[in-house]
Design an enzyme around this catalytic site. Structure first.
Site, mmCIF file in Angstrom:
data_model
loop_
_atom_site.group_PDB
_atom_site.id
_atom_site.type_symbol
_atom_site.label_atom_id
_atom_site.label_comp_id
_atom_site.label_asym_id
_atom_site.label_seq_id
_atom_site.Cartn_x
_atom_site.Cartn_y
_atom_site.Cartn_z
ATOM 1 N N CYS A 195 0.839 -1.210 0.000
ATOM 2 C CA CYS A 195 0.000 0.000 0.000
ATOM 3 C C CYS A 195 0.869 1.253 0.000
ATOM 4 C CB CYS A 195 -0.963 -0.070 1.189
ATOM 5 S SG CYS A 195 -1.006 1.333 2.303
ATOM 6 N N CYS A 225 1.214 3.320 3.108
ATOM 7 C CA CYS A 225 2.015 2.632 4.126
ATOM 8 C C CYS A 225 3.493 2.812 3.828
ATOM 9 C CB CYS A 225 1.686 1.141 4.156
ATOM 10 S SG CYS A 225 -0.062 0.816 4.423
ATOM 11 N N ARG A 248 34.236 -2.285 23.519
ATOM 12 C CA ARG A 248 34.860 -1.379 22.546
ATOM 13 C C ARG A 248 35.883 -2.110 21.663
ATOM 14 N NH1 ARG A 248 36.768 3.882 23.975
ATOM 15 N NH2 ARG A 248 35.451 4.660 22.316
ATOM 16 N N TRP A 305 34.971 1.251 12.937
ATOM 17 C CA TRP A 305 34.241 2.490 12.595
ATOM 18 C C TRP A 305 35.234 3.610 12.277
ATOM 19 C CZ3 TRP A 305 29.508 2.716 11.105
ATOM 20 C CH2 TRP A 305 28.468 2.011 11.732
ATOM 21 N N TRP A 331 28.564 8.837 8.788
ATOM 22 C CA TRP A 331 28.331 9.504 10.082
ATOM 23 C C TRP A 331 26.880 9.295 10.551
ATOM 24 C CZ3 TRP A 331 24.934 13.847 9.938
ATOM 25 C CH2 TRP A 331 24.714 14.433 11.187
ATOM 26 N N VAL A 341 23.149 3.496 14.465
ATOM 27 C CA VAL A 341 23.587 2.337 15.255
ATOM 28 C C VAL A 341 23.723 2.758 16.724
ATOM 29 C CG1 VAL A 341 25.426 0.631 15.572
ATOM 30 C CG2 VAL A 341 24.722 1.282 13.263
ATOM 31 N N ASN A 342 24.283 3.941 16.974
ATOM 32 C CA ASN A 342 24.400 4.434 18.358
ATOM 33 C C ASN A 342 23.026 4.550 19.004
ATOM 34 O OD1 ASN A 342 27.132 4.715 17.906
ATOM 35 N ND2 ASN A 342 27.070 6.927 17.594
ATOM 36 N N TRP A 394 26.504 11.635 17.968
ATOM 37 C CA TRP A 394 27.856 12.198 17.949
ATOM 38 C C TRP A 394 28.035 13.144 16.770
ATOM 39 C CZ3 TRP A 394 32.281 12.252 14.977
ATOM 40 C CH2 TRP A 394 33.516 12.420 15.635
HETATM 41 P P1 FAD Z 1 31.729 3.168 18.456
HETATM 42 O O1 FAD Z 1 30.299 3.270 18.088
HETATM 43 O O2 FAD Z 1 32.462 1.970 18.014
HETATM 44 O O3 FAD Z 1 32.461 4.456 17.880
HETATM 45 C C1 FAD Z 1 33.893 4.585 17.894
HETATM 46 C C2 FAD Z 1 34.242 6.041 17.988
HETATM 47 O O4 FAD Z 1 33.788 6.728 16.821
HETATM 48 C C3 FAD Z 1 33.567 6.774 19.137
HETATM 49 O O5 FAD Z 1 34.319 6.630 20.298
HETATM 50 C C4 FAD Z 1 33.530 8.197 18.636
HETATM 51 O O6 FAD Z 1 34.788 8.831 18.831
HETATM 52 C C5 FAD Z 1 33.337 8.042 17.152
HETATM 53 N N1 FAD Z 1 31.936 8.151 16.735
HETATM 54 C C6 FAD Z 1 30.809 7.824 17.415
HETATM 55 N N2 FAD Z 1 29.720 8.059 16.673
HETATM 56 C C7 FAD Z 1 30.164 8.531 15.495
HETATM 57 C C8 FAD Z 1 29.514 8.959 14.316
HETATM 58 N N3 FAD Z 1 28.187 8.958 14.198
HETATM 59 N N4 FAD Z 1 30.282 9.379 13.292
HETATM 60 C C9 FAD Z 1 31.628 9.417 13.384
HETATM 61 N N5 FAD Z 1 32.291 9.015 14.483
HETATM 62 C C10 FAD Z 1 31.575 8.588 15.525
HETATM 63 N N6 FAD Z 1 27.082 -3.655 17.765
HETATM 64 C C11 FAD Z 1 25.917 -4.234 18.096
HETATM 65 O O7 FAD Z 1 25.735 -4.595 19.256
HETATM 66 N N7 FAD Z 1 24.911 -4.376 17.183
HETATM 67 C C12 FAD Z 1 25.073 -3.982 15.883
HETATM 68 O O8 FAD Z 1 24.178 -4.133 15.058
HETATM 69 C C13 FAD Z 1 26.313 -3.395 15.490
HETATM 70 N N8 FAD Z 1 26.554 -3.046 14.197
HETATM 71 C C14 FAD Z 1 27.800 -2.603 13.840
HETATM 72 C C15 FAD Z 1 28.090 -2.343 12.489
HETATM 73 C C16 FAD Z 1 29.355 -1.949 12.097
HETATM 74 C C17 FAD Z 1 29.642 -1.713 10.635
HETATM 75 C C18 FAD Z 1 30.377 -1.791 13.073
HETATM 76 C C19 FAD Z 1 31.773 -1.360 12.652
HETATM 77 C C20 FAD Z 1 30.101 -2.030 14.409
HETATM 78 C C21 FAD Z 1 28.827 -2.450 14.802
HETATM 79 N N9 FAD Z 1 28.533 -2.737 16.137
HETATM 80 C C22 FAD Z 1 27.320 -3.255 16.483
HETATM 81 C C23 FAD Z 1 29.493 -2.395 17.208
HETATM 82 C C24 FAD Z 1 29.118 -1.049 17.830
HETATM 83 O O9 FAD Z 1 28.656 -0.137 16.845
HETATM 84 C C25 FAD Z 1 30.306 -0.375 18.497
HETATM 85 O O10 FAD Z 1 31.369 -0.320 17.582
HETATM 86 C C26 FAD Z 1 30.775 -1.068 19.738
HETATM 87 O O11 FAD Z 1 29.688 -1.263 20.633
HETATM 88 C C27 FAD Z 1 31.868 -0.224 20.464
HETATM 89 O O12 FAD Z 1 31.310 1.046 20.781
HETATM 90 P P2 FAD Z 1 32.156 2.301 21.143
HETATM 91 O O13 FAD Z 1 31.634 2.892 22.388
HETATM 92 O O14 FAD Z 1 33.591 1.985 21.143
HETATM 93 O O15 FAD Z 1 31.859 3.391 19.995
#
Ligand code: FAD
Length: 516
Positions: free
Chosen positions: A42, A45, A376, A383, A447, A453-454, A472
């Site tokens: 639809c 939707c 981490r 990332w 970004w 994801v965050n 972020w």
């Molecule tokens: P991270 O999210 O790993 O970020 C690392 C650093 O990047 C941060 O400390 C900050 O300095 C910087 N940062 C933060 N946000 C941004 C932004 N928006 N743009 C640019 N820089 C930024 N985990 C799961 O549990 N489920 C999932 O589905 C999942 N999917 C993922 C997919 C991918 C492709 C990747 C690479 C990782 C995924 N993860 C997932 C892991 C999760 O996203 C984090 O990497 C992990 O939990 C560690 O988090 P962190 O606190 O170190 O920060």
């Protein structure tokens, strides 16, 4: 499966209803639930689904009190459910109050607008007028009074009471109350501008504005860049001593420093560390790839693209670049349609004998250190590596704006050990990667998807209490990146975010060692 064919996936913050879970989700739930009954064919939707998804991301912190669900009535196996709920038109949204009875068919909820803000306010109205029993996780939403405040700390065991002074029509106080409901030691109440005794006592002249009241009896103004919901919620969630329910408090600096297993290295969050990038390459090439004895077909193509973008754009030390070049040359000279991991491992190891070609063995996390060993590290480094690569590709004047993102997508799909992460990432890429047509939009795409994801992982088990998932960069890190629309809704100033990313992930912001 049915869920995958529909308009929503597990990556969205929407509960996917099935004949199996529909009872347990809608009936006798402790949270109020909005359920969208739709048909995937639809048009209305399809047009509404991005709105519903961004609404779900917007109110993800409210989940314990109110949640969003959806079911595809076009799926054969769901048809009985949709008939049982009397659905005749799509989309139909129904409201199920908390503790709905088994015979409940929900109340009609008119979603005639595509304005997320208006929908969110209608949800607040529904919650505020919720009949008894009230959803237990939902804090009081009605305005507070001088009398309640006078005895507040006798009746509530919190460190802060945040008071949001606002006009009757404003929703900010109630929205911030709900944004904070998963956080402990802080309570939020709205105070109407007509509550003149309190307004006069504190000399409040700005509406909205937010004051912190402490058990010691002090009132202090909460400092924010802009007097708006997102800024209040962000600041309150980060007050000293405020923690997410169910999460341990952050580990203190001296505990981190005395962690003898791996000594804590102090670092600067405004910098990128080469140690993290090289550790990521080590883990990716020596551990993650090694899980594949033979690499062929799609995986081989993923590996080729990955190494090729690294050679082109990784701003590495000469020794590491030489190693990546040897690896690339080996892959380019590959005649068959497969390569054994052994052959790759040989290049990684042989190079250790030559002084000018090497990738350091082992990991040495700095900016990606976790407060515990399972937090981490590698995914954090992954990332950062890919943000650096999209930024470098923009600087190097490549020809294909999608090159880095496509290589990342393929790497994640073929090799990334976290399978669920890979599935979610593939879904996001499938939805919108094709719209990336410039180098700037590639940087911004990664970004904004990382922020999605965050958003999804905030409060999850994988969240490090010392590094909470935020949208972020934060308002402190980049004040200019945040602004509000005329109606007070938060807006990213992408024209400011882009230069921020270009500078944060530039080679001049990468520190060669953590000591600096
Ligand atoms: P991270 O999210 O790993 O970020 C690392 C650093 O990047 C941060 O400390 C900050 O300095 C910087 N940062 C933060 N946000 C941004 C932004 N928006 N743009 C640019 N820089 C930024 N985990 C799961 O549990 N489920 C999932 O589905 C999942 N999917 C993922 C997919 C991918 C492709 C990747 C690479 C990782 C995924 N993860 C997932 C892991 C999760 O996203 C984090 O990497 C992990 O939990 C560690 O988090 P962190 O606190 O170190 O920060």
């Amino acid at each position: 499966s049915a869920a995958e064919a529909g308009l929503y996936t597990a990556s969205d913050q929407v509960v996917l209803l099935t004949p199996e879970n529909v009872e347990s989700v809608l009936i006798n739930s402790t949270a109020a639930i909005f359920a969208e009954f739709y048909a995937s064919w639809c048009g209305h939707c399809i047009a509404f689904s991005p709105v519903y998804k961004s609404l779900a991301r917007d109110i993800t912190e409210w989940k314990p009190a109110v949640d969003l669900a959806a079911i595809d009535c076009a799926e054969d196996e769901n048809r009985k459910v949709c008939t049982a709920f009397g659905i005749r038109a799509y989309p139909t949204i129904k409201f199920f109050h908390a503790y709905s009875k088994p015979e409940s068919r929900g109340q009609a909820f008119k979603a005639t607008t595509h304005d997320v803000r208006v929908l969110r306010q209608r949800i607040v109205d529904k919650l505020e007028n919720h009949e008894e029993p009230w959803p237990p996780a939902c804090p009081p939403l009605e305005p507070t009074s001088q009398t309640e405040i006078d005895s507040f700390f006798e009746n509530n065991n919190v460190q802060y009471l945040a008071l949001i002074f606002e006009d009757t029509k404003s929703y900010i106080g109630r929205e911030v109350t709900l944004d904070l409901l998963q956080f402990e030691t802080v309570a939020v109440r709205r105070v109407l501008s007509t509550e003149s005794a309190l307004v006069t006592k504190l000399g409040v002249t700005e509406f909205p504005s937010c004051y912190l009241y402490s058990p010691q009896g002090n009132f202090t103004r909460l400092e924010v860049n802009i007097e708006a919901r997102t800024f209040y919620s962000y600041a309150l969630q980060r007050l000293p001593g405020v923690t997410r329910s169910g999460k341990p408090p952050p580990v203190t600096a001296d505990v981190l420093a005395n962690n003898t297993q791996e000594p804590w290295k102090p670092f600067n969050q405004y910098k990128v560390y080469m140690a993290d990038l090289e550790s990521t390459l080590h883990f990716s090439l020596r551990v993650e790839l090694a899980a594949h004895t033979v690499i062929k077909g799609e995986a081989l193509s993923s590996l080729n693209d990955y190494i090729s973008v690294l050679v082109k754009y990784f701003p590495g030390r000469p020794v590491v670049m030489n190693l990546l070049k040897s690896l690339n040359a080996r892959l380019q000279n590959q005649t068959g349609d497969e390569i054994s991991y052994e052959a790759i491992g040989e290049i990684l190891d042989n190079s250790a004998q030559s002084a000018d070609t090497a990738l350091p063995e082992g990991v040495r996390w700095v900016g990606c250190q976790g407060s515990q060993p399972h937090l981490r590290r590698y995914p954090c480094g992954m990332w950062i590596l890919f943000h650096v690569l999209t930024v470098q590709a923009k600087n190097s004047g490549g020809t294909d704006p999608k090159e880095v993102l496509s290589a990342m997508r393929k790497y994640v799909h073929s090799f990334f050990g976290c399978t669920l992460c890979a599935e979610h990432f593939e879904t996001m890429a499938g939805e919108s990667l094709s719209g990336v047509n410039t180098f700037s939009s590639a940087v911004l795409w990664l970004w904004s998807r990382h922020n999605r994801v965050n958003n999804r992982l905030a409060g999850a088990l994988s969240e490090d209490p010392n590094f909470p998932k935020i949208q972020w960069p934060s308002p402190e890190t980049c004040p200019a990146c945040h602004s509000v629309k005329d109606n007070g809704e938060h807006r990213w100033s992408q024209e400011k975010v882009l230069p921020f990313l270009m500078s944060h992930f530039s080679s001049s912001n990468i520190l060669p060692d953590y000591l600096e």
